[in-house]
Motif scaffolding. Structure first.
Motif, mmCIF file in Angstrom:
data_model
loop_
_atom_site.group_PDB
_atom_site.id
_atom_site.type_symbol
_atom_site.label_atom_id
_atom_site.label_comp_id
_atom_site.label_asym_id
_atom_site.label_seq_id
_atom_site.Cartn_x
_atom_site.Cartn_y
_atom_site.Cartn_z
ATOM 1 N N ARG A 20 -3.915 4.828 -20.495
ATOM 2 C CA ARG A 20 -5.209 4.155 -20.294
ATOM 3 C C ARG A 20 -6.335 4.971 -20.939
ATOM 4 O O ARG A 20 -7.239 4.428 -21.579
ATOM 5 C CB ARG A 20 -5.449 3.965 -18.797
ATOM 6 N N ASP A 39 -8.731 -2.029 -19.157
ATOM 7 C CA ASP A 39 -9.059 -2.868 -18.000
ATOM 8 C C ASP A 39 -7.819 -3.564 -17.452
ATOM 9 O O ASP A 39 -7.663 -3.722 -16.236
ATOM 10 C CB ASP A 39 -10.129 -3.906 -18.357
ATOM 11 N N ARG A 72 -5.927 -1.159 -15.276
ATOM 12 C CA ARG A 72 -6.583 -0.990 -13.973
ATOM 13 C C ARG A 72 -6.341 -2.208 -13.062
ATOM 14 O O ARG A 72 -5.993 -2.062 -11.892
ATOM 15 C CB ARG A 72 -8.096 -0.785 -14.153
ATOM 16 N N VAL A 120 -7.529 2.851 -9.229
ATOM 17 C CA VAL A 120 -7.817 3.910 -10.205
ATOM 18 C C VAL A 120 -9.306 4.227 -10.114
ATOM 19 O O VAL A 120 -10.137 3.327 -10.105
ATOM 20 C CB VAL A 120 -7.453 3.451 -11.636
ATOM 21 N N TRP A 157 -5.876 8.442 -8.905
ATOM 22 C CA TRP A 157 -5.372 7.184 -8.301
ATOM 23 C C TRP A 157 -5.015 7.419 -6.849
ATOM 24 O O TRP A 157 -4.760 8.546 -6.418
ATOM 25 C CB TRP A 157 -4.190 6.648 -9.099
#
Ligand SMILES: [Zn+2]
Length: 468
Positions: free
Chosen positions: A430, A443, A446, A456, A465
């Motif tokens: 990410r 996104d 997430r 997250v 997390w």
């Protein structure tokens, strides 16, 4: 072929014919609950589990009794060391034993008597032995008069004279002990204890029962005077089982058991695995790294009367062998084909079942029975036809169950520490996406994690997390 079992008493294989038609009464000596169970205990439990499973599989009504020894000097001494009561210690290890048995997929016995629940029947047993002239009181103890039982030594193939000279050697410097017993081989039925120690009132004063007495008493109370199968580890043949025979047979003038079966031990580097050697692995330790099927395979791939050499290599080999069976069995639920099973496949399955039964009928030869499971597993992968695969996998699952294998597929279950590593990797990906301005991917990660219940949180030091 009918079931043949090796009887320690006759020292040969005999046809198994229960006393009472289809009913089988079976007793195996259980654990003394003063410490964690190790692989030696696991072997004993798995062996008797498989024997009773197979007897039920071929149609017998089995009543299986396995006791819990919760009165013993080892328990008393350990409790003293730990500063707790013997009762507290034995309860703790009884629960641990049950937990281990459950984890090993060992079926619970039909009855599981505890020594502490049998004190009154044990006192009664001793009274009757005294009345019949087979036991005598001496200084608050009660001893079994071995010379009064003519067949003493018949199970362990020893005669009284040899035993007496051996025992005299041992007690030469123990004048005190020699004076309380008529004969050095006489064993305690009841031992006097100091008030404040673990004990119960009795006609001979405060004290506690000797270990051998509990099995004779429980068998009498729960199963009757003569049973079909009496089992235990081979280290119990003498003196424990010899003394059980002396107590029960002198009182009832009947055989205690028709068949005496004994399993061999587990050795580590050619030495018997036992606590005193300090080389034991607890069942709990082993199950943290290996499945119950792996431990079961390790135990059952050796015939129960032969010793097992326990090594890290044999454990690793059992693990990968079990994986082959698990993969084959897993195909069964993946396939939804339900066509007619071809005659040639039925024939192969019937032949496999026949070989399996022949092996088990030959004194529970699990080592050979297991090779039948592997050949069925191979059949699953040799054919590409889904109906055939499903038929072979079904036969594999059916026979594996008789030996107590679950074939549970845990290949996709990951440990918490592995899961943590996977999350680190996802967050790294990410981060890479954000750095290359691919916000859509960042996104998406997430959002998908949130749906899985993982939040997250972005922070200056990097994302973290947590479960929500
Ligand atoms: Zn016993």
């Amino acid at each position: 072929m009918s079931l043949q079992v090796f009887n320690t008493l006759s020292n040969k294989k005999e046809e198994f014919v229960p006393i009472d038609g289809k009913n089988v009464r079976m007793y195996a000596c259980g654990p003394t609950v003063y410490d964690s169970s190790h692989l030696g205990h696991a072997r004993m439990a798995i062996v008797w589990d498989v024997i009773q499973r197979y007897l039920r599989f071929v149609g017998y009504q089995v009543t299986f009794v396995r006791n819990i020894t919760d009165v013993d000097d080892k328990i008393i001494n350990r409790a003293k060391e730990l500063g707790i009561s013997p009762d507290q210690l034995s309860r703790q290890y009884t629960f641990e034993f049950w937990r281990d048995m459950y984890a090993l997929n060992v079926m619970p016995p039909d009855f599981e008597p505890k020594a502490t629940e049998f004190i009154q029947p044990m006192i009664q047993f001793v009274k009757e032995l005294i009345d019949k002239g087979h036991a005598y009181e001496s200084n608050g103890d009660v001893y079994f008069d071995v010379a009064s039982f003519k067949s003493y030594g018949k199970l362990s193939k020893q005669n009284l004279e040899q035993l007496q000279s051996g025992a005299r050697e041992q007690v030469r410097n123990q004048e005190e002990l020699a004076n309380v017993k008529k004969n050095p081989v006489d064993f305690a039925l009841w031992k006097g204890a100091d008030k404040g120690e673990l004990g119960w009132p009795s006609p001979w004063g405060y004290g506690r029962p000797g270990w051998h007495l509990e099995c004779s008493t429980m068998i009498r109370t729960v199963l009757g005077e003569t049973i079909d199968i009496h089992g235990g580890g081979e280290d119990l043949v003498f003196p424990h089982h010899e003394n059980e025979i002396a107590q029960s047979e002198s009182l009832f003038e009947k055989d205690l058991a028709k068949y005496w079966l004994h399993n061999s031990f587990v050795q580590v580097s050619a030495e018997k695995m036992s606590k005193s050697l300090g080389n034991f692995k607890t069942i709990k330790d082993l199950l943290e790294n290996y499945s119950s099927d792996t431990l079961r395979l390790l135990v059952l791939q050796t015939h129960y009367r032969n010793p097992i050499d326990f090594t890290a290599d044999s454990l690793a080999a059992a693990k990968s062998a079990v994986l082959r069976l698990v993969r084959a069995a897993a195909l069964h639920s993946d396939l939804d084909q339900n066509g007619d099973v071809p005659a040639k496949v039925k024939e192969v399955v019937n032949e496999a079942e026949k070989q399996f039964s022949e092996a088990m009928d030959n004194d529970f030869n699990t080592a050979v029975a297991i090779t039948v499971l592997f050949s069925l597993g191979d059949k699953v992968f040799q054919t590409k036809d889904a109906t055939e695969q499903k038929a072979y996998a079904a036969a594999l699952i059916r026979l594996a169950k008789v030996l107590g294998f679950t074939l549970t597929d845990t290949r996709n279950e990951i440990e918490p520490r592995t899961a943590k590593g996977v999350m680190e990797l996802v967050l790294q990906l990410r981060k890479n996406a954000r750095e290359s301005k691919d916000y859509a991917t960042a996104d998406l990660i997430r959002k998908e994690l949130a749906e899985l219940g993982i939040n997250v949180m972005d922070a200056p030091g990097g994302a973290t997390w947590e479960k929500n």
